[in-house]
Write a protein that holds these residues in place. Structure first.
Motif, short mmCIF file in Angstrom:
data_model
loop_
_atom_site.label_atom_id
_atom_site.label_comp_id
_atom_site.label_asym_id
_atom_site.label_seq_id
_atom_site.Cartn_x
_atom_site.Cartn_y
_atom_site.Cartn_z
N VAL A 189 0.83 -1.20 0.00
CA VAL A 189 0.00 0.00 0.00
C VAL A 189 0.87 1.26 0.00
N VAL A 190 1.97 1.22 0.76
CA VAL A 190 2.85 2.39 0.79
C VAL A 190 3.51 2.60 -0.57
N ARG A 191 3.94 1.51 -1.20
CA ARG A 191 4.56 1.65 -2.53
C ARG A 191 3.55 2.21 -3.52
N SER A 192 2.30 1.74 -3.36
CA SER A 192 1.25 2.23 -4.24
C SER A 192 1.03 3.72 -4.03
N LEU A 193 1.12 4.16 -2.75
CA LEU A 193 0.93 5.57 -2.45
C LEU A 193 2.04 6.40 -3.10
N PHE A 194 3.29 5.92 -2.98
CA PHE A 194 4.41 6.64 -3.62
C PHE A 194 4.19 6.75 -5.11
N PHE A 195 3.74 5.62 -5.71
CA PHE A 195 3.49 5.64 -7.15
C PHE A 195 2.44 6.69 -7.47
N SER A 196 1.34 6.68 -6.70
CA SER A 196 0.25 7.63 -6.98
C SER A 196 0.74 9.06 -6.88
N SER A 239 -5.75 -6.06 -4.79
CA SER A 239 -5.35 -5.53 -6.10
C SER A 239 -6.18 -4.31 -6.53
N THR A 240 -7.43 -4.20 -6.08
CA THR A 240 -8.21 -3.02 -6.48
C THR A 240 -7.70 -1.76 -5.80
N MET A 241 -6.95 -1.93 -4.71
CA MET A 241 -6.47 -0.76 -3.98
C MET A 241 -5.08 -0.35 -4.42
N LEU A 242 -4.41 -1.20 -5.23
CA LEU A 242 -3.00 -0.97 -5.53
C LEU A 242 -2.83 -0.33 -6.91
N TYR A 243 -1.92 0.63 -7.01
CA TYR A 243 -1.62 1.28 -8.28
C TYR A 243 -0.12 1.25 -8.49
N GLY A 244 0.29 0.85 -9.67
CA GLY A 244 1.71 0.92 -10.00
C GLY A 244 2.54 -0.14 -9.31
N VAL A 245 1.93 -1.12 -8.66
CA VAL A 245 2.69 -2.18 -8.03
C VAL A 245 1.82 -3.44 -8.08
N ARG A 246 2.47 -4.58 -8.44
CA ARG A 246 1.70 -5.81 -8.54
C ARG A 246 1.48 -6.41 -7.15
N PRO A 247 0.37 -7.11 -6.93
CA PRO A 247 0.13 -7.68 -5.59
C PRO A 247 1.18 -8.72 -5.21
N THR A 248 1.97 -9.21 -6.19
CA THR A 248 2.99 -10.20 -5.84
C THR A 248 4.38 -9.60 -5.97
N ASP A 249 4.48 -8.30 -5.74
CA ASP A 249 5.74 -7.60 -5.89
C ASP A 249 6.85 -8.26 -5.08
N PRO A 250 7.86 -8.84 -5.75
CA PRO A 250 8.87 -9.62 -5.01
C PRO A 250 9.66 -8.76 -4.01
N LEU A 251 9.91 -7.50 -4.37
CA LEU A 251 10.69 -6.64 -3.50
C LEU A 251 9.99 -6.47 -2.14
N THR A 252 8.69 -6.21 -2.19
CA THR A 252 7.94 -6.03 -0.95
C THR A 252 7.94 -7.30 -0.12
N PHE A 253 7.74 -8.45 -0.82
CA PHE A 253 7.71 -9.73 -0.10
C PHE A 253 9.04 -9.97 0.59
N ALA A 254 10.14 -9.76 -0.16
CA ALA A 254 11.46 -9.99 0.42
C ALA A 254 11.68 -9.02 1.59
N GLY A 255 11.27 -7.76 1.39
CA GLY A 255 11.48 -6.75 2.42
C GLY A 255 10.76 -7.10 3.70
N HIS A 284 -6.80 8.48 -9.70
CA HIS A 284 -6.65 7.16 -10.30
C HIS A 284 -7.49 6.96 -11.56
N GLU A 285 -8.12 8.02 -12.05
CA GLU A 285 -8.96 7.84 -13.22
C GLU A 285 -8.09 7.75 -14.48
N THR A 286 -8.62 7.05 -15.49
CA THR A 286 -7.91 7.00 -16.76
C THR A 286 -8.34 8.22 -17.56
#
Lengths: 99, 873
Positions: free
Chosen positions: B509-516, B825-841, B679-681
């Motif tokens: 969620v934090v990565r998504s916020l940074f992306f947004s 996934s509906t809450m996330l932008y610019g980051v996949r729900p399986t983002d390996p970096l976040t998981f490892a972190g 977040h609108e297109t």
């Protein structure tokens, strides 16, 4: 009993009270004198009696207990209740004896 | 009564020592008197004294019995236990701090949620006999509606017999002018009987009622909150006039404190009586209707009557009221329905508290295990098990009380966060949250319950210690210990897995916020933009007069020092109303989708300086200029998305669209901008020149350099000098950004806090387990060290245990995250729900924290002195 004794005898110290109760019962009640003091304290805390230091008949400093107004009322109340209890009990016991 | 008196005297006797001497003297006198009598009876003095003592039953015993009667022994023991407990806790500050903080987190969260639930649901409804109030609803084929038209309301009120009174209210917004400053306030337009049906009395002045028809000048009732906020609780306000949206109203009364209208979370500032002449259209449904049930009428009878009234309305006005059935929901029922989410939340924080308690139980168990010897010695010296149990429970109670006190502070802190959690708005939102007696009682009850959960089992376990084997130095209850150990391991594994899941979620969620926050918005958010919203239309000005006003204001503002650009727009991007307007357009020569003749497209009207002021780039063409006057040919600037969707790959400039039946020539193409949300297109958007589409509302946009606060004040006074009658309110780009990112930030904050809580609890749990085993294995470690194991080996041994647990937990957590993150996934932008970096972190962080948590007991194990441990055990 302690209250009644105090009512009859007026101010009295703990030892005298204990002896008096023993005598009144015709030595049939042998009470452990030690138990008297917590009982007296309880009555004092409940305001039925009050205490003060005085000098006994044989010149020893002793603590005297005497009834308060509330104590006198309590004696009458307790006596009345006791009388009623014994009357009821007597009625229950009487026919049993006849039968 | 007498008993109470005795109790008071006994309470007062606590801690008094002097009386003891008094009784000793009395007892001495008793024995002397008895001895005297014995001597008189011919006994030797020694024998007489002995007999006297026998008859008394022992001087010391009597003294003890007397002491117990004089004061309250149980209270004294409790006081002793408390002092002892405090000493024990103070001696182990680390253990105490961790346990208290853990409990405080659990209790604080529960208290905060309870306060919210209570404010939202339980606090009694603002009416006399609220159980008799009921809301009228209409059931239509489209669903349930709560709104009625005013004429329908009047018919219902006149014809209903089973309702004692029916009130209606409608929510509005107005601009309040006080001392040259304007404020947006929320008002309710209410029926005249509003306050009398609710059964509320004014704090000051008199409410309007059905009898006192308002005089020529309309009256207004203001809320206690507004009275304090704006009028400094001035008691002479009643009877005075205030200005609301360019009209004078007389203040009739101040509502009682705590009455904030009938809508929870959105407090009402003002109540205005309806003017029946204004609400005559049966088609406009804007009133909510509540009734007070007559006492002698059942719900079924009321419903039958309302059915009949509904049918009559439908027959009389078939075009409007057909197929509308009128029903009734009591306020209690509505509340019960709203209860479900609160219950879920309560359950969730209850679970958190349970985990906290389990952790503290682990700590207490580890501690009491270490105190086995002390307890065994006490038992051997004759302490009663019950007494020991009480003492251990008193210690737990102390922990819980400290935790509850800290928890209350935490809860107050959490409740203070309410404004930060509410969406940014120009009116006051939110519930009236404060701690009251019921909250305090709730906290105390929670603390007491938690003692039972975390304190009872360890206390019973500890007081059951077998004295002989413990004193001999054997391990106790080995079989039992092993089973408990596995249960606790499972618990810790669960906690660690949960914290991995929560950390992964918060990372995403934090990565998504940074992306947004790095998304292009279509304007320059880093400029110091200030927006002055002005509504000359409210003053009933003609469009020419409004246009002149806007032009004057813009010209004056642009000439001020510190202003880089000044521009005019009707609506502001990313504000509440950014995409509020749309127009149907048709395009000659372009086939619209599904053969439509026209399509709706959102638009704004702006002046020539707009694009330069806000930093929206023009891709081609020109800005509006003074040549685009009302009289000449109409022009339009379109967004890139519009150009690409209607004329893909073609030249756009110079083409025409038909808007409102008028042909407009495209003179420019602007980059895409976010209109309603970040977040609108991109979608088609148009800009029309302000001069060609005049309006009664507009916003002066200032691109400021440097100190914008002082500039804001200067421009505000300039606007007011130009025309006092035009209401103005100010917003900044900072405020708009807060509003735009509110949902993302709230999600990140909430999930992040949960993650932090999870990892904290996991660390405490792990620490408890590792510390417990270190205590159990003291002797083994001592032997190992005596046989030549080094500090390093011992460290490795203990850390290894902690890390194994953490690694297994993290593994489970990663698998669980993998399975559950797609829900996000509906809450996330610019980051996949399986983002390996976040998981490892997240798993690395958990392992790191686990390492730190096991480091403390490991250090203690490594510093065991083998000689000492072998000798004492």
């Amino acid at each position: 009993m302690a209250l009644r004794t105090l009512e009859i005898m007026g101010p009295q110290h703990g030892y005298g009270l204990a002896r008096r109760i023993e005598q009144t019962s015709g030595d049939r009640l042998q009470l452990n004198y030690g138990t008297l003091y917590p009982a007296l304290l309880k009555l004092e805390q409940e305001g039925y009696i009050r205490s003060r230091w005085g000098v006994s008949e044989n010149n020893r400093r002793a603590k005297f207990y005497e009834l308060t107004k509330a104590g006198q009322r309590q004696v009458k109340k307790a006596a009345a209740e006791w009388e009623e209890t014994t009357t009821i009990l007597a009625r229950f016991l009487a026919p049993a004896e006849e039968a | 009564m007498r008993k109470l008196r005795a109790l008071c005297i006994r309470l007062c006797g606590l801690g008094m020592k002097r009386v003891d001497e008094d009784f000793t003297a009395e007892l001495e006198c008793h024995i002397d008197l008895h001895t005297d009598e014995g001597i008189r009876a011919g006994l030797t003095p020694e024998e007489a004294r002995r007999q006297a003592l026998i008859a008394l039953g022992g001087a010391e015993q009597t003294r003890q019995a007397y002491r117990e009667r004089r004061t309250l022994p149980r209270l004294e023991t409790l006081w002793q236990d408390i002092r002892f407990g405090l000493r024990i806790l103070a001696k182990n500050p680390g253990y105490t701090a961790v346990a208290v903080i853990t409990l405080a987190l659990g209790i604080g969260a529960n208290t905060a949620v309870f306060t919210v639930a209570q404010a939202a649901l339980l606090r009694s409804w603002p009416a006399r006999e609220p159980e008799r109030m009921a809301r009228l609803i209409a059931t239509t084929p489209q669903g349930e509606e709560v709104n009625f038209s005013y004429p329908d309301y009047l018919d219902l009120a006149a014809q209903s017999r089973s309702l004692e009174g029916i009130l209606a209210y409608s929510r509005r917004g107005m601009i309040l002018l006080v001392g040259g400053e304007s404020k947006t306030v929320l008002d309710d337009i209410v029926s005249l009987n509003y306050f009398s049906v609710l059964g509320i009395d004014a704090q000051l002045g008199r409410f309007f009622s059905a009898q006192s028809q308002p005089a020529s000048e309309p009256g207004v009732v203001i809320s206690d909150s507004l009275w304090h906020r704006v009028f400094n609780a001035d008691p002479s306000l009643v009877g005075k006039q205030i200005w609301l949206t360019n009209r004078a109203f007389t203040v009739l009364a101040i509502a009682p404190p705590g009455f904030r209208g009938l809508q929870r979370g959105v407090p009402t500032d003002l109540w205005l009586p309806t003017e029946s002449t204004q609400h005559t259209d049966r088609k406009i449904r804007e009133f909510e209707v509540l009734g007070r049930l007559r006492q002698d009428v059942t719900a079924a009878e009321t419903q039958a009557e309302l059915d009949a009234l509904g049918r009559r309305l439908a027959l009389t006005y078939p075009a409007i009221d057909k197929a509308r059935n009128i029903g009734l929901i009591s306020e209690r029922e509505r509340l019960r329905e709203a209860m479900a989410p609160t219950l879920i939340l309560m359950t969730a924080v209850g679970l958190v508290l349970l985990i906290c308690c389990a952790n503290v139980a682990g700590l207490v168990l580890a501690r009491s295990d270490a105190r086995r010897k002390e307890i065994a010695v006490r038992l051997a010296l004759g302490a009663q098990r019950m007494r020991l149990l009480c003492q251990l429970l008193t210690e737990s109670l102390l922990l819980a009380s400290l935790g509850a006190a800290l928890g209350l502070l935490l809860a107050v802190g959490l409740l203070r966060l309410q404004p930060a959690v509410m969406p940014p708005a120009q009116v006051e939102l939110g519930l009236d949250l404060h701690l009251d007696v019921s909250v305090l009682v709730f906290t105390a009850a929670v603390a007491f319950l938690s003692v039972l959960v975390f304190g009872l089992a360890p206390a019973i376990q500890a007081s059951r210690t077998s004295q002989v084997s413990t004193l001999k130095g054997e391990g106790t209850a080995a079989a039992k210990g092993v089973r408990r150990w596995t249960l606790r391991n499972a618990l810790v594994l669960g906690e660690i897995a949960l914290s991995v899941v929560l950390l992964t979620a918060s990372g995403l969620v934090v990565r998504s916020l940074f992306f947004s926050q790095s998304l292009p918005l279509g304007f320059d958010r880093h400029r110091q933009l200030i927006y002055f919203d002005m509504v000359p239309g409210i003053a009933a000005y003609s469009s020419e007069r409004s246009a002149t006003f806007f032009a004057q204001v813009e010209e004056k503002a642009a000439a001020m020092p510190g202003v880089s650009h000044a521009a005019l727009a009707r609506r502001v991007l990313l504000s509440d109303s950014g995409g509020g307007m749309q127009q149907r357009i048709s395009i000659p020569g372009v086939e619209l989708p599904q053969g439509q003749l026209s399509v709706p497209v959102k638009f704004d009207t702006v002046d020539g300086n707009y694009f330069r002021a806000v930093g929206t780039r023009l891709i081609e063409g020109r800005e509006f200029n003074s040549a685009d006057a009302p009289s000449v040919g109409r022009v339009v600037i379109v967004s890139r998305a519009m150009a690409e969707s209607f004329w893909p790959g073609q030249e756009v400039l110079g083409r025409q669209i038909l808007a409102d039946g008028a042909a407009c020539q495209i003179v420019g193409v602007a980059e895409d901008a976010k209109v309603d949300g970040i977040h609108e297109t991109p979608e088609p958007y148009m800009y029309f020149p302000f001069a060609q589409q005049p309006s009664g509302e507009g916003t002066l946009i200032i691109d400021a350099e440097g100190n914008s606060k002082a500039l804001t004040t200067r421009i505000l006074s300039e606007i007011q000098r130009t025309d006092r009658n035009v209401p103005v309110s100010v917003r900044t780009v900072h405020y708009l950004m807060q509003q735009a990112f509110w949902a993302d930030q709230l999600a990140a904050g909430f999930v992040g806090a949960l993650g932090a809580l999870g990892i904290f609890l996991g660390a405490i749990g792990l620490y408890g387990v590792v510390a417990f085993t270190v205590n159990r294995r003291r002797r083994e470690i001592g032997i190992r060290m005596a046989l030549g194991a080094e500090r390093r080996d011992v460290l490795r041994l203990v850390l290894g245990q902690g890390l194994t647990l953490a690694a297994i937990g993290a593994g489970i957590g990663l698998a669980a995250s993998f399975a559950t993150m797609r829900l996000l996934s509906t809450m996330l932008y610019g980051v996949r729900p399986t983002d390996p970096l976040t998981f490892a972190g997240s798993s690395a962080l958990v392992i790191l924290v686990a390492l730190a948590a096991s480091w403390i007991p490991a250090r203690r194990a490594a510093s065991i002195d083998p000689m000492q441990s072998l000798r004492t055990e």
